[in-house]
Scaffold this motif. Structure first.
Motif, PDB file in Angstrom:
ATOM      1  N   LEU A 220      24.747 -62.664   7.121  1.00 54.34           N
ATOM      2  CA  LEU A 220      24.637 -61.476   7.956  1.00 54.34           C
ATOM      3  C   LEU A 220      25.286 -60.261   7.282  1.00 54.34           C
ATOM      4  N   GLY A 221      26.433 -60.471   6.632  1.00 52.76           N
ATOM      5  CA  GLY A 221      27.099 -59.367   5.951  1.00 52.76           C
ATOM      6  C   GLY A 221      26.282 -58.836   4.788  1.00 52.76           C
ATOM      7  N   THR A 222      25.680 -59.740   4.009  1.00 52.50           N
ATOM      8  CA  THR A 222      24.834 -59.313   2.894  1.00 52.50           C
ATOM      9  C   THR A 222      23.624 -58.537   3.393  1.00 52.50           C
ATOM     10  N   SER A 223      23.067 -58.954   4.518  1.00 52.47           N
ATOM     11  CA  SER A 223      21.919 -58.253   5.092  1.00 52.47           C
ATOM     12  C   SER A 223      22.306 -56.835   5.516  1.00 52.47           C
ATOM     13  N   ILE A 224      23.485 -56.696   6.096  1.00 50.13           N
ATOM     14  CA  ILE A 224      23.958 -55.370   6.482  1.00 50.13           C
ATOM     15  C   ILE A 224      24.214 -54.518   5.248  1.00 50.13           C
ATOM     16  N   GLY A 225      24.826 -55.119   4.222  1.00 46.07           N
ATOM     17  CA  GLY A 225      25.048 -54.392   2.980  1.00 46.07           C
ATOM     18  C   GLY A 225      23.751 -53.936   2.339  1.00 46.07           C
ATOM     19  N   ALA A 226      22.708 -54.777   2.446  1.00 47.01           N
ATOM     20  CA  ALA A 226      21.401 -54.417   1.893  1.00 47.01           C
ATOM     21  C   ALA A 226      20.816 -53.209   2.615  1.00 47.01           C
ATOM     22  N   LEU A 227      21.049 -53.123   3.925  1.00 49.05           N
ATOM     23  CA  LEU A 227      20.554 -51.969   4.684  1.00 49.05           C
ATOM     24  C   LEU A 227      21.166 -50.668   4.178  1.00 49.05           C
ATOM     25  N   LEU A 228      22.400 -50.754   3.663  1.00 49.57           N
ATOM     26  CA  LEU A 228      23.042 -49.571   3.100  1.00 49.57           C
ATOM     27  C   LEU A 228      22.538 -49.269   1.697  1.00 49.57           C
ATOM     28  N   ALA A 229      22.342 -50.301   0.883  1.00 49.52           N
ATOM     29  CA  ALA A 229      22.036 -50.092  -0.536  1.00 49.52           C
ATOM     30  C   ALA A 229      20.577 -49.789  -0.816  1.00 49.52           C
ATOM     31  N   ILE A 230      19.664 -50.409  -0.087  1.00 50.79           N
ATOM     32  CA  ILE A 230      18.239 -50.277  -0.398  1.00 50.79           C
ATOM     33  C   ILE A 230      17.742 -48.833  -0.337  1.00 50.79           C
ATOM     34  N   PRO A 231      18.120 -48.042   0.658  1.00 52.27           N
ATOM     35  CA  PRO A 231      17.652 -46.645   0.644  1.00 52.27           C
ATOM     36  C   PRO A 231      18.077 -45.876  -0.608  1.00 52.27           C
ATOM     37  N   PHE A 232      19.269 -46.126  -1.106  1.00 55.32           N
ATOM     38  CA  PHE A 232      19.702 -45.467  -2.343  1.00 55.32           C
ATOM     39  C   PHE A 232      18.837 -45.920  -3.512  1.00 55.32           C
ATOM     40  N   GLY A 233      18.516 -47.206  -3.561  1.00 55.41           N
ATOM     41  CA  GLY A 233      17.678 -47.722  -4.636  1.00 55.41           C
ATOM     42  C   GLY A 233      16.285 -47.140  -4.607  1.00 55.41           C
ATOM     43  N   ILE A 234      15.700 -47.052  -3.426  1.00 56.91           N
ATOM     44  CA  ILE A 234      14.349 -46.493  -3.302  1.00 56.91           C
ATOM     45  C   ILE A 234      14.354 -45.011  -3.677  1.00 56.91           C
ATOM     46  N   ALA A 235      15.368 -44.278  -3.219  1.00 57.41           N
ATOM     47  CA  ALA A 235      15.438 -42.847  -3.522  1.00 57.41           C
ATOM     48  C   ALA A 235      15.551 -42.593  -5.016  1.00 57.41           C
ATOM     49  N   HIS A 236      16.240 -43.485  -5.736  1.00 57.80           N
ATOM     50  CA  HIS A 236      16.450 -43.273  -7.168  1.00 57.80           C
ATOM     51  C   HIS A 236      15.311 -43.834  -8.009  1.00 57.80           C
ATOM     52  N   ALA A 237      14.879 -45.065  -7.734  1.00 50.20           N
ATOM     53  CA  ALA A 237      13.921 -45.751  -8.613  1.00 50.20           C
ATOM     54  C   ALA A 237      12.493 -45.723  -8.102  1.00 50.20           C
ATOM     55  N   GLY A 238      12.306 -45.598  -6.798  1.00 51.35           N
ATOM     56  CA  GLY A 238      10.962 -45.538  -6.244  1.00 51.35           C
ATOM     57  C   GLY A 238      10.152 -46.796  -6.521  1.00 51.35           C
ATOM     58  N   SER A 239       8.903 -46.590  -6.969  1.00 54.82           N
ATOM     59  CA  SER A 239       7.990 -47.710  -7.182  1.00 54.82           C
ATOM     60  C   SER A 239       8.380 -48.609  -8.348  1.00 54.82           C
ATOM     61  N   ALA A 240       9.318 -48.173  -9.189  1.00 51.85           N
ATOM     62  CA  ALA A 240       9.766 -49.015 -10.305  1.00 51.85           C
ATOM     63  C   ALA A 240      10.387 -50.316  -9.805  1.00 51.85           C
TER      64      ALA A 240
END
Length: 294
Positions: A181-201
């Protein structure tokens, strides 16, 4: 109950913590190879996103429910995990792995210091401080360290301290599901940053094997093992044993990333290992009187 049967869970917890540290640093070395393709933000999104997916499929925590669960502790644990991973990977863009982990270790070191009561505890902590002083390039090489990278690593140290404190509480309430559950919550924080920076890559099939390796080695495996250790060791002992982390990171940097260490930095590694071994040996008497978590 015999001392051998009492100490067996402690030895198991220490062993799992050691395995988790080695796995974590191997994963961090692998993640650094992803930076040119998806950046530190994308590597963090890979790490936590895929780890959460794997753990959810394996643990399926929705099958278990509790009537009195502290969601604030769980969200604090998850958000601290996500923030810690993101800023740590941001620091790796500009400073060596061993140096970044040494700076990040200021968080667990502070916890160990605040929780210490015996003179022997301060001896081990003093050895850790001496080792960190030797490990960091403080003699005429400070200008070579990127100050932004240093600040990211220190911020990761704050996140690491919160991860230890909140993870122990979350583990006591949620058990093994706390990691999922903690990793899932952490992913909710990290994924938007990853998408904003790398996009479709991030969707590149060629990167998937590396991303899965990072997810397993850096999060799914070490966090699961650390949760066992967190619920069986005092926070002070857990934090001081983590003094091995900078040494393991430095060795991983040399072996996997081609980073070089000076003789003084190798001496620092030995000093830190001695401190960690001393801490592990000093666990015995306190743990004989402390109840072990189930």
């Amino acid at each position: 109950m015999s001392s051998r049967s009492t100490l067996a869970p402690v030895a198991l917890a220490v062993g799992m913590l050691l395995i988790s540290m080695v796995s974590y640093q191997c994963g961090a070395s692998l993640a650094k190879h992803l930076f040119p393709k998806v950046g530190a933000q994308g590597a963090t999104a890979y790490r936590l996103g895929l780890s959460a997916l794997l753990l959810l499929l394996w643990r399926r925590p929705w099958r278990r429910s509790g009537s009195q669960r502290d969601w604030r502790v769980l969200w604090g644990y998850g958000l601290s995990m996500g923030a810690m991973n993101l800023v740590f990977y941001m620091s790796l863009r500009t400073i060596p792995l061993g140096i970044a982990v040494a700076l990040e270790f200021t968080g667990p070191l502070a916890l160990a210091l605040f929780g210490s009561r015996r003179l022997l505890d301060f001896v081990w902590i003093a050895l850790v401080v001496a080792g960190l002083a030797l490990l960091l390039p403080l003699r005429g090489q400070v200008q070579a360290l990127d100050p932004v990278g240093v600040m990211y690593a220190l911020a990761a140290g704050v996140g690491w301290a919160l991860y230890i404190v909140l993870g122990k509480k979350a583990g006591a309430v949620y058990g093994a599901d706390a990691v999922t559950l903690g990793t899932s919550i952490g992913a909710l924080l990290a994924i938007p940053f990853g998408i904003a920076h790398a996009g479709s890559a991030l969707l590149s099939p060629a990167l998937l094997p590396y991303a899965l390796g990072v997810a397993v080695l850096s999060s799914a495996l070490p966090y699961s093992l650390e949760m066992v250790a967190l619920t069986r060791l005092p926070a002070r002992t857990f934090s001081t044993l983590l003094s091995l982390e900078p040494a393991i990171a430095a060795l991983a940097g040399v072996a996997l990333l081609g980073e070089q260490l000076s003789l003084l930095q190798w001496l620092a590694i030995v000093t830190i290992i001695v401190a960690a071994a001393g801490t592990a040996l000093s666990v015995r008497r306190p743990m004989l009187t402390e109840p072990l978590a189930n």
